[in-house]
Design an enzyme around this catalytic site. Sequence first.
Site, PDB file in Angstrom:
ATOM      1  N   HIS A 127      -6.634  -5.980   8.479  1.00  0.00           N
ATOM      2  CA  HIS A 127      -7.968  -5.446   8.164  1.00  0.00           C
ATOM      3  C   HIS A 127      -9.084  -6.365   8.638  1.00  0.00           C
ATOM      4  O   HIS A 127     -10.257  -5.953   8.623  1.00  0.00           O
ATOM      5  CB  HIS A 127      -8.122  -5.219   6.660  1.00  0.00           C
ATOM      6  N   ASP A 164       1.812  -0.179   8.335  1.00  0.00           N
ATOM      7  CA  ASP A 164       1.259  -0.322   6.990  1.00  0.00           C
ATOM      8  C   ASP A 164       0.711   1.026   6.518  1.00  0.00           C
ATOM      9  O   ASP A 164       0.325   1.864   7.333  1.00  0.00           O
ATOM     10  CB  ASP A 164       0.138  -1.360   7.035  1.00  0.00           C
ATOM     11  N   HIS A 166      -2.038   1.467   5.160  1.00  0.00           N
ATOM     12  CA  HIS A 166      -3.471   1.460   5.444  1.00  0.00           C
ATOM     13  C   HIS A 166      -3.701   1.259   6.942  1.00  0.00           C
ATOM     14  O   HIS A 166      -2.994   0.483   7.588  1.00  0.00           O
ATOM     15  CB  HIS A 166      -4.162   0.320   4.689  1.00  0.00           C
ATOM     16  N   ASP A 245       3.967  -0.992   2.260  1.00  0.00           N
ATOM     17  CA  ASP A 245       3.348  -0.289   1.137  1.00  0.00           C
ATOM     18  C   ASP A 245       3.376   1.227   1.297  1.00  0.00           C
ATOM     19  O   ASP A 245       2.859   1.946   0.446  1.00  0.00           O
ATOM     20  CB  ASP A 245       1.925  -0.785   0.885  1.00  0.00           C
TER      21      ASP A 245
END
Length: 308
Positions: A127, A164, A166, A245
């Site tokens: 990120h 991931d 995200h 995740d």
Amino acid sequence: MTTGFFSHPDFLLHEMGEWHPECPARLQAIEDQLIASRIDALIERDESAPLATEADLLRVHTQAHIDFIRNTAPKEGYASIDPDTLMNPHTWQAALRAAGAAIAATDAVLAGRYENAFCSVRPPGHHAEPARAMGFCFFNNIAIAARHALEVHGLQRVAIVDFDVHHGNGTEAAFAGDSRVLMCSFFQHPFYPYTGAENPAPNMVNLPIAARTKGMEVREAIDIMWLPRLHEFKPEMVFVSAGFDAHREDDLGNMGLVEDDFAWITEQIREIAGRYAKGRIVSSLEGGYNLSALGRSVVAHLRALADI
């Protein structure tokens, strides 16, 4: 296959409060599962995780960003970057070492010491944008390693695979429009950081996936969307932002993958790397917050990397 496993005690010193899911226990859970699965002896441990230099960071991040993170580091207690991203007195060094581990793994794989490598590091990185820390991330470990391969080792084409839950907004921001890099990712959408679905650059293969999607649907999307582009691109090295995740037991996401799905994805990556990149893969830990699921998923990922 020889798989290097890069980690360092400094990664346990960074923490953001007892309430925070991105905690030192994540790496301890991975260690526990390595022992329980009996693959600990089948991978090669490497603690050569040097501190990334400013020159390393500047290949991805702005000077202002590096200075901000350095100057924000507290002498005691916590300093807040955003509501979910905090620094303690050890964060600066851990973040430098996380990027340094990815660089060291890249050097080792390109030197032929390992065929591939996994970096069990924290803080995570995908990120972190060139000029902004966010989402538990300070410096973009995989982006820094990929730039190192391109600009220090002179590779012409590298692929980045991000699985991931995200979207890796920081990695996309670093490489959008760079023809030397092909980034393939899937991510739950709509979901934090609410990026990736709108008008991606031509070198981005983004797969926004609905909540509660299970592994077989993700595999089908990868087969149709990622793999043809990777075969066409013929990367000389593959980098992996390995977030776990999207596991069905992980409460920070709402997807339905299990360990076998992460193993299958890793096998596809290994097949691409074996065909075009002399097997060269560097994978670095991103998300994964259910401790049991994280440990089991990393073991599945490592088994596929090491072909054991």
